[in-house]
Write a protein that holds these residues in place. Sequence first.
Motif, PDB file in Angstrom:
ATOM      1  N   ILE A   1      -1.431   5.224   2.894  1.00  0.00           N
ATOM      2  CA  ILE A   1      -1.770   3.898   3.430  1.00  0.00           C
ATOM      3  C   ILE A   1      -1.148   2.813   2.552  1.00  0.00           C
ATOM      4  N   ALA A   2      -1.282   2.991   1.234  1.00  0.00           N
ATOM      5  CA  ALA A   2      -0.731   1.986   0.311  1.00  0.00           C
ATOM      6  C   ALA A   2       0.788   1.869   0.486  1.00  0.00           C
TER       7      ALA A   2
ATOM      8  N   LEU B   1      -3.984  -0.915  -4.946  1.00  0.00           N
ATOM      9  CA  LEU B   1      -2.704  -0.225  -5.148  1.00  0.00           C
ATOM     10  C   LEU B   1      -1.613  -0.767  -4.230  1.00  0.00           C
ATOM     11  N   TRP B   2      -1.965  -1.035  -2.976  1.00  0.00           N
ATOM     12  CA  TRP B   2      -0.904  -1.447  -2.028  1.00  0.00           C
ATOM     13  C   TRP B   2      -0.274  -2.765  -2.444  1.00  0.00           C
ATOM     14  N   LYS B   3      -1.092  -3.677  -2.987  1.00  0.00           N
ATOM     15  CA  LYS B   3      -0.518  -4.951  -3.462  1.00  0.00           C
ATOM     16  C   LYS B   3       0.254  -4.737  -4.752  1.00  0.00           C
ATOM     17  N   TYR B   4      -0.254  -3.848  -5.599  1.00  0.00           N
ATOM     18  CA  TYR B   4       0.397  -3.539  -6.878  1.00  0.00           C
ATOM     19  C   TYR B   4       1.798  -2.961  -6.653  1.00  0.00           C
ATOM     20  N   LEU B   5       1.937  -2.186  -5.563  1.00  0.00           N
ATOM     21  CA  LEU B   5       3.243  -1.587  -5.236  1.00  0.00           C
ATOM     22  C   LEU B   5       4.208  -2.614  -4.647  1.00  0.00           C
ATOM     23  N   GLY B   6       3.677  -3.764  -4.246  1.00  0.00           N
ATOM     24  CA  GLY B   6       4.517  -4.774  -3.600  1.00  0.00           C
ATOM     25  C   GLY B   6       4.353  -4.786  -2.093  1.00  0.00           C
ATOM     26  N   GLY B   7       3.308  -4.128  -1.599  1.00  0.00           N
ATOM     27  CA  GLY B   7       3.063  -4.089  -0.156  1.00  0.00           C
ATOM     28  C   GLY B   7       2.769  -5.482   0.388  1.00  0.00           C
ATOM     29  N   VAL B   8       3.126  -5.705   1.647  1.00  0.00           N
ATOM     30  CA  VAL B   8       2.963  -7.031   2.254  1.00  0.00           C
ATOM     31  C   VAL B   8       2.138  -7.007   3.539  1.00  0.00           C
ATOM     32  N   ASN B   9       1.998  -5.817   4.149  1.00  0.00           N
ATOM     33  CA  ASN B   9       1.326  -5.763   5.448  1.00  0.00           C
ATOM     34  C   ASN B   9      -0.152  -5.395   5.305  1.00  0.00           C
ATOM     35  N   GLY B  10      -1.016  -6.320   5.683  1.00  0.00           N
ATOM     36  CA  GLY B  10      -2.452  -6.099   5.593  1.00  0.00           C
ATOM     37  C   GLY B  10      -3.018  -5.314   6.765  1.00  0.00           C
TER      38      GLY B  10
END
Length: 377
Positions: free
Chosen positions: A302-303, A119-128
């Motif tokens: 978190i996401a 989900l976090w990548k799907y939302l456009g998240g960048v911080n791992g």
Amino acid sequence: MPIFSIELREIRLPLIHFFETSFGRTTERRIVLVRVTDQDGVEGWGECTAGEGPFYSDEWVESAWSTLEEFLAPMVVGRDVAAKDVFGLMKPVRGHRMAKAAIETACWDLESGRAGVPLWKYLGGVNGEISCGVSIGIQNTPEILLEKIEKELSSGYQRIKIKIKPGWDRNIVKQVREHFPDVLLTGDANSAYTLADVPLFQELDQFNLMMLEQPLSHEDIFDHAELQRQISTPICLDESIHSSEDARHAVDLGSCRIINVKLGRVGGHAEAKRVEQVCRERSIPIWCGGMLESGIGRAHNIAMSTLAGFTLPGDVSASGRYWKEDIIEPSVTVTPHGTIIPPERPGLGFEINVARIESLTVRQEVIRAKASSLSRA
Ligand code: OSB
Ligand code: MG
């Protein structure tokens, strides 16, 4: 993505330790969970962050449940809709953003899970890796508060937020600052003060707080601008920000220099992304707030926290600070340097412990699409 059914459940989850703010004390959470299912039986989960009473905001468990059941779920079920458009489908209902977010965030979990992407990548998240702070409620004595802070710092948390209210403010902040001279420290008033308290906040300026969260009324942005002109500590708004428009108005008016984003308060991931964009464009740092969420809401937080604008430590912390046993597996844990690593599995990225949810459920309702009514939004 056609939404075939929406299930509502209320669970009860006792907190390990009571949580007290200027508006009251919580000992057990009543949490409304939403499970959306598509035609193939793929699921997504969301959590409603409304409280046990209408004290943080005007939403609460009962208003969320009846609004979800009577209005929001029927607007979404049977529709073939992308997660980013779910909030728009519910537009005819004014307010009730926490109720809306429960459905909307569940749809993001479903859609990202189907796509096979976290989900976090799907939302456009960048911080791992995200930075974590803790929010510590009002305690029975200052000594207990100091002990709790000590314990959280030794767990690695990067920022301490203490709750303040009239009678638990300047002396407490002073003592905490004397014991912990260098810690990143924040005070959250949850709207307990008025402009008559400007002298108090001017006194607090000497304690080098990282920010002062929501000192004035829960709907105000005008008086906060006046207060911000008179103090050097940055004001952070929480309760007053319900949308990206609110964020733009507050920032452009000078009402705050920092914003706390809560998924429920703004109506879900799509609106949270718009708030993040407004703030990033204006170089206003933001962070993810918490509402004593179970693992499902926590995983959504978190996401969201992985988006580029979330540059300050959030109130997203380990499950074990709240619950003896969470409803997701593994439970949320924090690294020794006070960070959370978002999961690499598709969707929310945690296993939902449905058997445990079943055992905690006190009511349940399913809203289904009529076979003939599946339509494109
Ligand atoms: O103001 O941030 C707040 C909890 C309930 C209602 C409002 C707030 C909070 C918290 C707790 O501060 C944050 C958390 O640990 O979930
Ligand atoms: Mg707050």
